[in-house]
Design an enzyme around this catalytic site. Structure first.
Site, short mmCIF file in Angstrom:
data_model
loop_
_atom_site.label_atom_id
_atom_site.label_comp_id
_atom_site.label_asym_id
_atom_site.label_seq_id
_atom_site.Cartn_x
_atom_site.Cartn_y
_atom_site.Cartn_z
N LEU A 12 0.82 -1.21 0.00
CA LEU A 12 0.00 0.00 0.00
C LEU A 12 0.85 1.26 0.00
O LEU A 12 0.60 2.20 -0.77
CB LEU A 12 -0.94 0.00 1.21
N ASP A 36 12.65 4.39 12.34
CA ASP A 36 12.21 3.26 13.17
C ASP A 36 11.04 3.73 14.03
O ASP A 36 11.23 4.46 15.01
CB ASP A 36 13.36 2.77 14.04
N ILE A 37 9.82 3.33 13.65
CA ILE A 37 8.65 3.83 14.37
C ILE A 37 8.59 3.35 15.82
O ILE A 37 7.89 3.94 16.64
CB ILE A 37 7.33 3.48 13.65
N ALA A 60 3.39 -1.48 9.40
CA ALA A 60 2.71 -2.39 10.33
C ALA A 60 3.34 -3.77 10.28
O ALA A 60 3.98 -4.13 9.29
CB ALA A 60 1.22 -2.49 9.98
N THR A 62 2.28 -7.38 9.76
CA THR A 62 1.08 -7.96 9.15
C THR A 62 1.12 -9.49 9.05
O THR A 62 0.24 -10.08 8.42
CB THR A 62 0.85 -7.37 7.75
N TYR A 127 -2.76 -9.85 16.04
CA TYR A 127 -2.63 -8.79 15.04
C TYR A 127 -3.79 -7.80 15.13
O TYR A 127 -3.59 -6.59 15.20
CB TYR A 127 -2.56 -9.40 13.64
N LYS A 131 -3.69 -3.75 16.21
CA LYS A 131 -4.20 -2.70 15.32
C LYS A 131 -5.29 -1.89 16.02
O LYS A 131 -5.39 -0.67 15.84
CB LYS A 131 -4.71 -3.30 14.01
#
Length: 285
Positions: A12, A36-37, A60, A62, A127, A131
């Site tokens: 995406l 680096d989040i 994310a 995933t 997961y 989220k």
């Protein structure tokens, strides 16, 4: 508009970057090598340096089944929850709009009625839970979009369509789940909508996927049909028979009425999207 996209190398993220650049925006695409989040200092440094008007957060973890393992689950939460909290915190500091890409997996998948954006969230797996926790962090902002989608596939990276084509090339018999229903979503179509959305102030929670509903089994049959692949037998099986490590929603139908209500165009039908994807990848018969 200056827009920073996380997860810019993913399915995406890469399409969003392409779409935004095509519209003349200034785009900063970052992946884990650039930002680096999970490290608040890394996030703060990059966002304060770039000072974007908006951040589209696609990064994310995933790997849904892998996340059920204890150690992987910790990493999944670090990326999806803590990472999102970090991005949201710095977006607040610099007054940037935040768009967070979320998932149908925040719901428990009961019933057959399409899920509304404000329906109760009750994830079935690690997961989905992480989220959901990311959504909670974003909801603390004043200017945010949460966009839930489902069954995503795109040109970059691995996806269900590529898996089906790969398996069909070496197997005469396949089996896919027939009692889980949702909408496959082509990232090119979704990116068009997100680019339309990010330049507005119509903040809130949205659902976005290609139109139409199918099961994974029906999706598989259509992939093979459109790709012109014959001689492969596909058997329908139940989710219980498949017995994946992570429980998945049986009902991933999403109510997308809010898109039209807010003046956004709904995505094309999933079969049309699949046709364009297969043509783009050279797989269409």
């Amino acid at each position: 508009m200056k827009i920073l996209v996380t997860g810019a190398k993913g399915q995406l993220g890469s399409d969003i970057v392409f779409e935004l650049i095509g519209r003349g925006h200034t785009v900063i695409g970052v992946d884990k090598e650039e930002m680096d989040i999970t490290d608040i200092h890394s996030v703060s440094c990059i966002l304060h340096k770039e000072m974007p008007d908006a951040v589209i957060h696609c990064a994310a973890w995933t790997a849904v089944d892998a996340a059920e393992e204890s150690e992987n689950g910790k990493i999944c939460r670090l990326v999806n929850k803590t990472g999102t909290e970090n991005v949201a915190a710095v977006c607040r500091e610099i007054s940037a709009v935040m768009m967070y890409m979320s998932t149908d997996y925040v719901f428990d998948g009961s019933g057959e009625k399409p899920w509304n954006p404000n329906d109760k969230r009750a994830p079935l797996n690690v997961y989905g839970q992480t989220k959901y926790e990311g959504e909670l962090a974003v909801e603390q902002l004043e200017k945010y979009f949460i966009v839930r989608t489902s069954w995503v596939y795109g040109i970059a990276g691995k996806n269900f369509v590529k898996t089906v084509l790969r398996l069909a090339a070496s197997n005469k018999k396949l089996s896919f789940v027939c009692d889980q229903f949702g909408s496959p979503t082509y990232t090119r179509d979704l990116s068009t909508l997100l680019a339309d959305m990010i330049v507005t102030d119509k903040y809130g929670i949205y659902h976005a996927s290609n139109e139409g509903i199918c099961s994974w089994y029906e999706f598989t049959l259509e992939i093979l049909r459109q790709a012109g692949i014959t001689g492969v037998e596909v058997a329908p099986i139940t989710a219980d028979e498949y017995n994946a490590p992570a429980r998945r929603p049986q009902n991933s139908r999403l109510n997308k009425d809010k898109l039209a209500e807010m003046g956004f165009e709904r995505l094309p039908h999933w079969q049309d999207a699949l046709s364009r994807y297969l043509a783009e990848t050279g797989e269409k018969s």
